[in-house]
Design a protein around this motif. Structure first.
Motif, PDB file in Angstrom:
ATOM      1  N   HIS A   1       0.872  -1.166  -0.116  1.00  0.00           N
ATOM      2  CA  HIS A   1       0.008  -0.058  -0.425  1.00  0.00           C
ATOM      3  C   HIS A   1       0.751   1.465   0.052  1.00  0.00           C
ATOM      4  N   CYS A   2       0.438   2.319  -0.332  1.00  0.00           N
ATOM      5  CA  CYS A   2       0.604   3.881   0.244  1.00  0.00           C
ATOM      6  C   CYS A   2      -0.061   4.569   1.162  1.00  0.00           C
ATOM      7  N   ASP A   3       0.590   5.050   1.725  1.00  0.00           N
ATOM      8  CA  ASP A   3       0.304   6.080   2.842  1.00  0.00           C
ATOM      9  C   ASP A   3      -1.003   7.042   2.246  1.00  0.00           C
ATOM     10  N   PRO A   4      -2.075   7.052   2.567  1.00  0.00           N
ATOM     11  CA  PRO A   4      -3.472   8.027   2.150  1.00  0.00           C
ATOM     12  C   PRO A   4      -3.013   9.452   3.081  1.00  0.00           C
TER      13      PRO A   4
ATOM     14  N   PHE B   1     -10.589  12.915  -0.960  1.00  0.00           N
ATOM     15  CA  PHE B   1      -9.601  11.875  -1.536  1.00  0.00           C
ATOM     16  C   PHE B   1      -9.419  10.375  -0.570  1.00  0.00           C
ATOM     17  N   PHE B   2     -10.108  10.162   0.490  1.00  0.00           N
ATOM     18  CA  PHE B   2      -9.516   8.928   1.383  1.00  0.00           C
ATOM     19  C   PHE B   2     -10.477   8.453   1.086  1.00  0.00           C
ATOM     20  N   SER B   3     -12.383   8.823   0.716  1.00  0.00           N
ATOM     21  CA  SER B   3     -13.111   8.427   0.341  1.00  0.00           C
ATOM     22  C   SER B   3     -13.355   7.395  -1.250  1.00  0.00           C
ATOM     23  N   THR B   4     -12.640   8.561  -2.042  1.00  0.00           N
ATOM     24  CA  THR B   4     -12.518   7.978  -3.559  1.00  0.00           C
ATOM     25  C   THR B   4     -11.132   6.546  -3.638  1.00  0.00           C
ATOM     26  N   PHE B   5      -9.670   6.802  -2.214  1.00  0.00           N
ATOM     27  CA  PHE B   5      -8.509   6.174  -2.203  1.00  0.00           C
ATOM     28  C   PHE B   5      -9.788   4.779  -2.133  1.00  0.00           C
ATOM     29  N   THR B   6     -10.471   4.304  -0.793  1.00  0.00           N
ATOM     30  CA  THR B   6     -10.841   3.600  -0.336  1.00  0.00           C
ATOM     31  C   THR B   6     -12.097   2.766  -1.207  1.00  0.00           C
ATOM     32  N   SER B   7     -11.998   3.780  -2.010  1.00  0.00           N
ATOM     33  CA  SER B   7     -13.509   3.141  -3.398  1.00  0.00           C
ATOM     34  C   SER B   7     -12.935   2.166  -4.493  1.00  0.00           C
ATOM     35  N   LYS B   8     -11.384   2.805  -4.441  1.00  0.00           N
ATOM     36  CA  LYS B   8     -10.891   2.655  -5.060  1.00  0.00           C
ATOM     37  C   LYS B   8     -10.045   0.887  -4.904  1.00  0.00           C
ATOM     38  N   GLY B   9     -10.260   0.473  -4.021  1.00  0.00           N
ATOM     39  CA  GLY B   9      -9.618  -0.709  -3.131  1.00  0.00           C
ATOM     40  C   GLY B   9      -8.109   0.210  -2.791  1.00  0.00           C
ATOM     41  N   CYS B  10      -8.130   1.224  -2.553  1.00  0.00           N
ATOM     42  CA  CYS B  10      -6.672   1.992  -2.023  1.00  0.00           C
ATOM     43  C   CYS B  10      -5.237   1.458  -2.620  1.00  0.00           C
ATOM     44  N   ASP B  11      -5.303   1.806  -4.122  1.00  0.00           N
ATOM     45  CA  ASP B  11      -4.265   1.950  -5.057  1.00  0.00           C
ATOM     46  C   ASP B  11      -4.260   3.739  -5.678  1.00  0.00           C
ATOM     47  N   ALA B  12      -3.412   3.782  -4.876  1.00  0.00           N
ATOM     48  CA  ALA B  12      -3.030   5.475  -4.733  1.00  0.00           C
ATOM     49  C   ALA B  12      -2.999   5.861  -6.811  1.00  0.00           C
ATOM     50  N   ALA B  13      -2.166   4.950  -7.306  1.00  0.00           N
ATOM     51  CA  ALA B  13      -2.846   5.636  -8.468  1.00  0.00           C
ATOM     52  C   ALA B  13      -3.858   6.077  -8.911  1.00  0.00           C
TER      53      ALA B  13
END
Length: 341
Positions: free
Chosen positions: A214-217, A318-330
């Motif tokens: 993972h990358c740290d959000p 951002f965090f909502s998007t991050f989690t909805s994208k499976g925590c995929d940073a890119a």
């Protein structure tokens, strides 16, 4: 089977639910150690070498995406006491730890196993995690464990000292980027989260992971490793081990610093592998923006020839998007990139 693996004893074989699919296993090959990890001597930041130390931090944040810090101001005795207290906590009776068990991300003090989606996972990660907020201290300390008896005293002092350290690092980064005084104070670093991972000995480390890649959000992370190795960082397409150094902290700029630096910084993927013979307890401290603060590339870092890479957004968005994208940073960052005109 008991959910919290810190309650298990003498595990001789891998439970099936912890065996990863073949394409996700770390395998049995030996991972090389990361050579030439940038090491920052923070003592030198207050003397004639300040400018040099700042440039070392900026360069490490660009090229490696992480660095280790020595002479950081947190005493070795406090570091050792803190690890010891958490080891005692994970060794407490199952009934006591169960009182903190929760998969609710909004719970201010909680313990869980694998990830917050334990009961929905196809396979589990080899860890227990204990997490709580710690700033301002007086707002959160009453929700912390009362046992072990030293918990609130030792961890309270540790949280205060580590926050001072991280704010000092952020101020050096601010200076190196040419940003105004106080840029990272208040809302951008408002939330302080302490996250402790505990990994019991694993019968077959080739089949599982102690923590997902993972990358740290968040804004910035600090890792306090115990003596047992396990942390790996992805660099140039290869997983490299980060050997523990007893008196050092690992610092990782988070994805919010990547945005604020207008993509000058990188934030590397990292993960944890397990160990056959020894338990491993490590402490992460994260500074996180408040939910509604606006985050965008710092204006001092772009101009007509170097436009902003990202649009403004809130951390909540951002965090909502991050989690909805499976925590995929890119994928998450891609949702906030400005369109080329």
């Amino acid at each position: 089977m008991e959910v919290l693996m810190s309650n298990w004893s003498d595990v001789q074989s891998m439970p099936e639910s912890y065996v990863f699919p073949p394409d996700k296993r770390p395998g049995k090959h030996i991972f090389p150690d990361c050579k030439d990890i940038p090491t920052i001597d923070l003592d030198k930041a207050e003397g004639l070498n300040r400018a040099e130390i700042i440039q070392q931090i900026i360069k490490a944040s660009q090229e490696f995406g992480f660095f280790q810090v020595i002479n950081h101001g947190v005493s070795e005795n406090l570091m050792e006491d803190t690890i010891s207290v958490f080891q005692e906590f994970f060794g407490m009776p199952a009934e006591y730890k169960a009182s903190f068990y929760s998969n609710d991300i909004n719970q201010s003090c909680r313990i869980y196993s694998s990830t917050l989606n334990y009961h929905k996972e196809d396979f589990h990660y080899w860890r227990d995690n204990f997490t709580h907020r710690c700033h301002p201290l007086e707002d959160h300390i009453q929700s912390w464990p009362e046992k072990p008896p030293r918990y609130r005293e030792v961890i309270g002092i540790y949280c205060v000292e580590v926050r001072k350290f991280l704010l000092r690092i952020l101020d050096l980064i601010r200076e190196g980027l040419g940003l105004e005084s106080g840029y990272f104070e208040d809302e951008l670093s408002k939330i302080q989260l302490l996250s402790v991972n505990h990994h019991i000995p694993c019968p077959d480390p080739s089949l599982t992971l102690g923590m997902p890649e993972h990358c740290d959000p968040n804004l910035i992370s600090m890792l306090h490793q115990c003596a047992v190795p396990g942390l790996q960082v992805l660099k140039d397409g290869q997983w490299l081990g980060v050997e523990p150094q007893p008196d050092a902290f690992i610092v990782i700029p988070g994805l919010q610093l990547k945005v604020i630096s207008n993509d000058l910084f990188t934030s590397p993927k990292h993960r944890v592998i397990t160990h056959t013979k020894e338990a491993r307890t490590t402490i992460g401290t994260f500074l996180i923006p408040s939910s509604d603060v606006s985050i965008e590339p710092a204006r001092a870092l772009f101009d007509t020839g170097n436009p902003p890479v990202y649009r403004a957004f809130t951390y909540k968005e951002f965090f909502s998007t991050f989690t909805s994208k499976g925590c995929d940073a890119a994928n998450a960052l891609g949702c906030f990139k400005k369109k080329l005109e």
